[in-house]
Motif scaffolding. Structure first.
Motif, PDB file in Angstrom:
ATOM      1  N   LEU A  92      10.983 122.203  52.132  1.00 54.62           N
ATOM      2  CA  LEU A  92      12.008 121.037  51.863  1.00 54.62           C
ATOM      3  C   LEU A  92      13.143 121.118  52.647  1.00 54.62           C
ATOM      4  O   LEU A  92      14.063 121.122  51.933  1.00 54.62           O
ATOM      5  CB  LEU A  92      11.916 120.626  50.482  1.00 54.62           C
ATOM      6  CG  LEU A  92      10.515 120.593  49.568  1.00 54.62           C
ATOM      7  CD1 LEU A  92      10.970 120.884  48.138  1.00 54.62           C
ATOM      8  CD2 LEU A  92       9.972 119.162  49.982  1.00 54.62           C
ATOM      9  N   TYR A 113      15.217 119.277  54.464  1.00 52.01           N
ATOM     10  CA  TYR A 113      16.272 118.251  54.000  1.00 52.01           C
ATOM     11  C   TYR A 113      16.864 118.295  52.661  1.00 52.01           C
ATOM     12  O   TYR A 113      18.191 118.438  52.534  1.00 52.01           O
ATOM     13  CB  TYR A 113      15.510 116.634  54.111  1.00 52.01           C
ATOM     14  CG  TYR A 113      16.457 115.618  53.814  1.00 52.01           C
ATOM     15  CD1 TYR A 113      17.584 115.232  54.466  1.00 52.01           C
ATOM     16  CD2 TYR A 113      16.312 114.912  52.643  1.00 52.01           C
ATOM     17  CE1 TYR A 113      18.318 114.231  54.117  1.00 52.01           C
ATOM     18  CE2 TYR A 113      17.133 113.937  52.159  1.00 52.01           C
ATOM     19  CZ  TYR A 113      17.996 113.578  53.169  1.00 52.01           C
ATOM     20  OH  TYR A 113      18.844 112.274  52.936  1.00 52.01           O
ATOM     21  N   GLN A 114      15.991 118.510  51.635  1.00 47.14           N
ATOM     22  CA  GLN A 114      16.536 118.687  50.467  1.00 47.14           C
ATOM     23  C   GLN A 114      17.170 120.051  50.054  1.00 47.14           C
ATOM     24  O   GLN A 114      18.302 120.203  49.320  1.00 47.14           O
ATOM     25  CB  GLN A 114      15.364 118.635  49.217  1.00 47.14           C
ATOM     26  CG  GLN A 114      14.777 117.316  49.037  1.00 47.14           C
ATOM     27  CD  GLN A 114      13.619 117.116  50.174  1.00 47.14           C
ATOM     28  OE1 GLN A 114      13.496 117.766  50.992  1.00 47.14           O
ATOM     29  NE2 GLN A 114      12.851 116.066  49.662  1.00 47.14           N
ATOM     30  N   ALA A 115      16.770 121.125  50.788  1.00 47.04           N
ATOM     31  CA  ALA A 115      17.530 122.533  50.622  1.00 47.04           C
ATOM     32  C   ALA A 115      18.829 122.394  51.329  1.00 47.04           C
ATOM     33  O   ALA A 115      19.588 123.171  51.076  1.00 47.04           O
ATOM     34  CB  ALA A 115      16.541 123.464  51.061  1.00 47.04           C
ATOM     35  N   SER A 174      20.559 117.195  51.290  1.00 46.75           N
ATOM     36  CA  SER A 174      20.265 115.842  51.312  1.00 46.75           C
ATOM     37  C   SER A 174      21.264 115.030  52.179  1.00 46.75           C
ATOM     38  O   SER A 174      21.874 114.044  51.412  1.00 46.75           O
ATOM     39  CB  SER A 174      19.796 115.328  50.033  1.00 46.75           C
ATOM     40  OG  SER A 174      18.916 115.934  49.474  1.00 46.75           O
ATOM     41  N   SER A 211      26.186 113.121  50.423  1.00 48.65           N
ATOM     42  CA  SER A 211      24.999 113.628  50.021  1.00 48.65           C
ATOM     43  C   SER A 211      24.069 112.438  49.369  1.00 48.65           C
ATOM     44  O   SER A 211      24.920 111.615  48.291  1.00 48.65           O
ATOM     45  CB  SER A 211      24.990 114.864  49.316  1.00 48.65           C
ATOM     46  OG  SER A 211      23.363 115.165  48.630  1.00 48.65           O
ATOM     47  N   LEU A 245      22.480 112.854  46.906  1.00 47.46           N
ATOM     48  CA  LEU A 245      22.284 113.344  45.585  1.00 47.46           C
ATOM     49  C   LEU A 245      23.512 113.421  44.694  1.00 47.46           C
ATOM     50  O   LEU A 245      23.556 113.724  43.573  1.00 47.46           O
ATOM     51  CB  LEU A 245      21.595 115.084  45.490  1.00 47.46           C
ATOM     52  CG  LEU A 245      20.358 115.135  46.457  1.00 47.46           C
ATOM     53  CD1 LEU A 245      20.084 116.688  46.434  1.00 47.46           C
ATOM     54  CD2 LEU A 245      19.361 114.491  45.803  1.00 47.46           C
ATOM     55  N   ASN A 252      19.745 103.911  45.791  1.00 49.00           N
ATOM     56  CA  ASN A 252      20.707 104.844  45.843  1.00 49.00           C
ATOM     57  C   ASN A 252      21.935 104.230  46.760  1.00 49.00           C
ATOM     58  O   ASN A 252      21.938 103.487  47.668  1.00 49.00           O
ATOM     59  CB  ASN A 252      20.295 105.998  47.057  1.00 49.00           C
ATOM     60  CG  ASN A 252      21.254 107.141  47.206  1.00 49.00           C
ATOM     61  OD1 ASN A 252      22.018 107.064  48.155  1.00 49.00           O
ATOM     62  ND2 ASN A 252      21.046 108.075  46.518  1.00 49.00           N
TER      63      ASN A 252
END
Length: 197
Positions: free
Chosen positions: A35, A37-39, A42, A53, A55, A183
């Motif tokens: 992952l 992108y997430q790691a 984001s 981000s 997130l 989002n």
């Protein structure tokens, strides 16, 4: 005595290395491969430059942008270290307000936010903070109530803004878990990308 102490020390060192270094590095490496992108946090970009981000919420206050959930985060006042000041969406100060449903301060703040919105019936996420104070998402109902303000501030038809909201709405996880969300940063970037900066 040494015969009993040696295995204990060896196990402590072994598990410290295993759980303190090897396992975290292996999981971080695996996350980066599976992952990426997430790691990588984001991170969202505009014109090739990072803007935030997906997130972590941001404190949008201009009428031309959608606003996120209220953030109850506070930090030390740079002018007076004995006081605190609001620091919305500051990830270094993440945490809840810890105000319960019977708290007069919470009730007064929510009533004030409802009054300021000019509405009588608002979705809960429009006037309540998240547990972390960093929530990047709002409900589609919250976004729908902001469409008219954003459209007016940008001088575009509300239908065009509503279409962007619909395009940015994510459904339930696997169609079963959670609730639909929007989002805020992605939505505001989509507004800007539509040529309405």
């Amino acid at each position: 005595m040494t015969a009993h102490l040696r295995p204990v020390v060896v196990l402590i060192v072994f598990f410290t290395l295993l759980t303190g270094f090897v396992l975290p590095l292996a999981l971080t490496g695996a996350a980066g491969v599976v992952l990426p992108y997430q790691a990588g946090g984001s991170i969202l970009t505009r014109d090739g430059k990072p803007v935030g981000s997906a997130l972590i919420g941001q404190d949008f206050t201009a009428a031309r942008y959608f606003h996120g959930r209220p953030s109850a985060l506070t930090g030390t006042d740079p002018k007076d270290p004995t006081k605190t000041v609001p620091t919305p969406y500051d990830a270094s100060e993440s945490g809840a307000s810890n105000l319960g449903p019977t708290s007069k301060a919470l009730i007064d703040r929510v009533r004030g936010d409802i009054k300021a919105s000019g509405l009588t019936d608002v979705p809960g996420d429009m006037v309540t903070t998240s547990a972390s104070g960093l929530d990047p998402d709002i409900s589609p109902e919250d976004a729908a109530l902001q469409v008219a303000r954003v459209a007016k501030a940008r001088g575009i038809p509300p239908e065009q803004v509503a279409a962007l909201v619909a395009a940015q709405t994510r459904g339930k996880l696997l169609g079963l878990f959670g609730a639909p969300t929007v989002n805020v940063l992605r939505l505001n970037l989509a507004l800007d990308a539509a040529g309405q900066r």
